[in-house]
Design a protein around this motif. Sequence first.
Motif, PDB file in Angstrom:
ATOM      1  N   LEU A   1      -2.803 -10.053  -4.014  1.00 19.30           N
ATOM      2  CA  LEU A   1      -1.973  -8.900  -3.700  1.00 19.30           C
ATOM      3  C   LEU A   1      -2.859  -7.747  -3.245  1.00 19.30           C
ATOM      4  CD1 LEU A   1       0.518  -8.857  -6.722  1.00 19.30           C
ATOM      5  CD2 LEU A   1       0.670 -10.150  -4.575  1.00 19.30           C
ATOM      6  N   SER A   2      -2.331  -6.935  -2.353  1.00 20.15           N
ATOM      7  CA  SER A   2      -3.064  -5.745  -1.930  1.00 20.15           C
ATOM      8  C   SER A   2      -2.200  -4.511  -2.139  1.00 20.15           C
ATOM      9  CB  SER A   2      -3.490  -5.848  -0.469  1.00 20.15           C
ATOM     10  OG  SER A   2      -2.359  -5.805   0.383  1.00 20.15           O
ATOM     11  N   CYS A   3      -2.873  -3.405  -2.363  1.00 17.72           N
ATOM     12  CA  CYS A   3      -2.212  -2.111  -2.529  1.00 17.72           C
ATOM     13  C   CYS A   3      -3.036  -1.101  -1.739  1.00 17.72           C
ATOM     14  CB  CYS A   3      -2.139  -1.738  -4.003  1.00 17.72           C
ATOM     15  SG  CYS A   3      -1.499  -0.073  -4.316  1.00 17.72           S
TER      16      CYS A   3
ATOM     17  N   GLN B   1       6.617  -0.001  -3.832  1.00 20.71           N
ATOM     18  CA  GLN B   1       7.985  -0.504  -3.811  1.00 20.71           C
ATOM     19  C   GLN B   1       8.138  -1.815  -4.579  1.00 20.71           C
ATOM     20  OE1 GLN B   1       5.827  -0.813  -1.381  1.00 20.71           O
ATOM     21  NE2 GLN B   1       6.003  -2.876  -0.524  1.00 20.71           N
ATOM     22  N   GLY B   2       7.026  -2.448  -4.892  1.00 16.15           N
ATOM     23  CA  GLY B   2       7.064  -3.715  -5.620  1.00 16.15           C
ATOM     24  C   GLY B   2       7.057  -4.909  -4.684  1.00 16.15           C
ATOM     25  N   THR B   3       6.437  -5.983  -5.134  1.00 15.15           N
ATOM     26  CA  THR B   3       6.419  -7.227  -4.367  1.00 15.15           C
ATOM     27  C   THR B   3       6.700  -8.385  -5.328  1.00 15.15           C
ATOM     28  OG1 THR B   3       5.138  -8.587  -2.807  1.00 15.15           O
ATOM     29  CG2 THR B   3       3.896  -7.513  -4.574  1.00 15.15           C
TER      30      THR B   3
ATOM     31  N   ALA C   1       0.441   1.261  -8.800  1.00 13.86           N
ATOM     32  CA  ALA C   1       0.683   2.666  -9.069  1.00 13.86           C
ATOM     33  C   ALA C   1      -0.645   3.400  -9.072  1.00 13.86           C
ATOM     34  CB  ALA C   1       1.383   2.828 -10.418  1.00 13.86           C
ATOM     35  N   CYS C   2      -0.602   4.697  -8.804  1.00 15.86           N
ATOM     36  CA  CYS C   2      -1.844   5.458  -8.799  1.00 15.86           C
ATOM     37  C   CYS C   2      -1.731   6.705  -9.663  1.00 15.86           C
ATOM     38  CB  CYS C   2      -2.274   5.821  -7.384  1.00 15.86           C
ATOM     39  SG  CYS C   2      -1.245   7.026  -6.542  1.00 15.86           S
TER      40      CYS C   2
ATOM     41  N   LEU D   1       2.218   4.178  -1.465  1.00 15.31           N
ATOM     42  CA  LEU D   1       1.481   2.968  -1.801  1.00 15.31           C
ATOM     43  C   LEU D   1       2.175   1.802  -1.107  1.00 15.31           C
ATOM     44  CD1 LEU D   1       1.301   5.002  -4.374  1.00 15.31           C
ATOM     45  CD2 LEU D   1       0.259   3.034  -5.478  1.00 15.31           C
ATOM     46  N   VAL D   2       1.399   1.036  -0.377  1.00 19.75           N
ATOM     47  CA  VAL D   2       1.944  -0.085   0.382  1.00 19.75           C
ATOM     48  C   VAL D   2       1.389  -1.382  -0.199  1.00 19.75           C
ATOM     49  CG1 VAL D   2       2.182  -1.143   2.644  1.00 19.75           C
ATOM     50  CG2 VAL D   2       2.049   1.356   2.439  1.00 19.75           C
TER      51      VAL D   2
END
Length: 128
Positions: A20-22, A120-122, A97-98, A4-5
Motif C-alpha cells: 500500500l502507498s500513502c 479515503q481508505g483502501t 493518517a498524518c 492523503l492519497v
Amino acid sequence: EVQLVESGGGLVQAGGSPRLSCTVPGVNFIDYAIGWFRQTPEKGREGVSCISNSDDNTYSADSVKGRFTISSDKANNTVWLQMNDLKPEDTAVYYCACDSAPTYWELRYWSQDVYDYWGQGTQVTVSS
C-alpha cells in the motif's frame, strides 16, 4: 487542506504480499508522522503500523509484526506499507493518517485523535 492519497488495495490470496502507498503532496513531509490503521465491522478501527519521518522511528501492532513493514520515501512524500504473508483476518479497509504537528506523537501513536488528516481508505480483501 492536507490530502492523503492511498493506493494498492484489492483482492489478494492468502500468503500474498501487496504494498500500500500513502502520498501526501504539497507538505514538508519530514515534519509529519504517518500511521496506517485498518477497520472492520467486528473490530472497529485499529492501528497497524506507523512512522515518524523526522527520526524514522517505526511501530507495528503485534498482529502484524514480522509480516508488515512500514517505510518512508521522503523525496516523494510517500509512505509504504509492505504486507507479507497475508491472512484472511487481515481483510479490512486500510487508512493512512498524518499528524502534522507530532510533538507528542511518540507518546500516543496508536491514538486516532493524534492524527489530524485521513485518507479515503483502501479495501484489502484476503481470500483463503
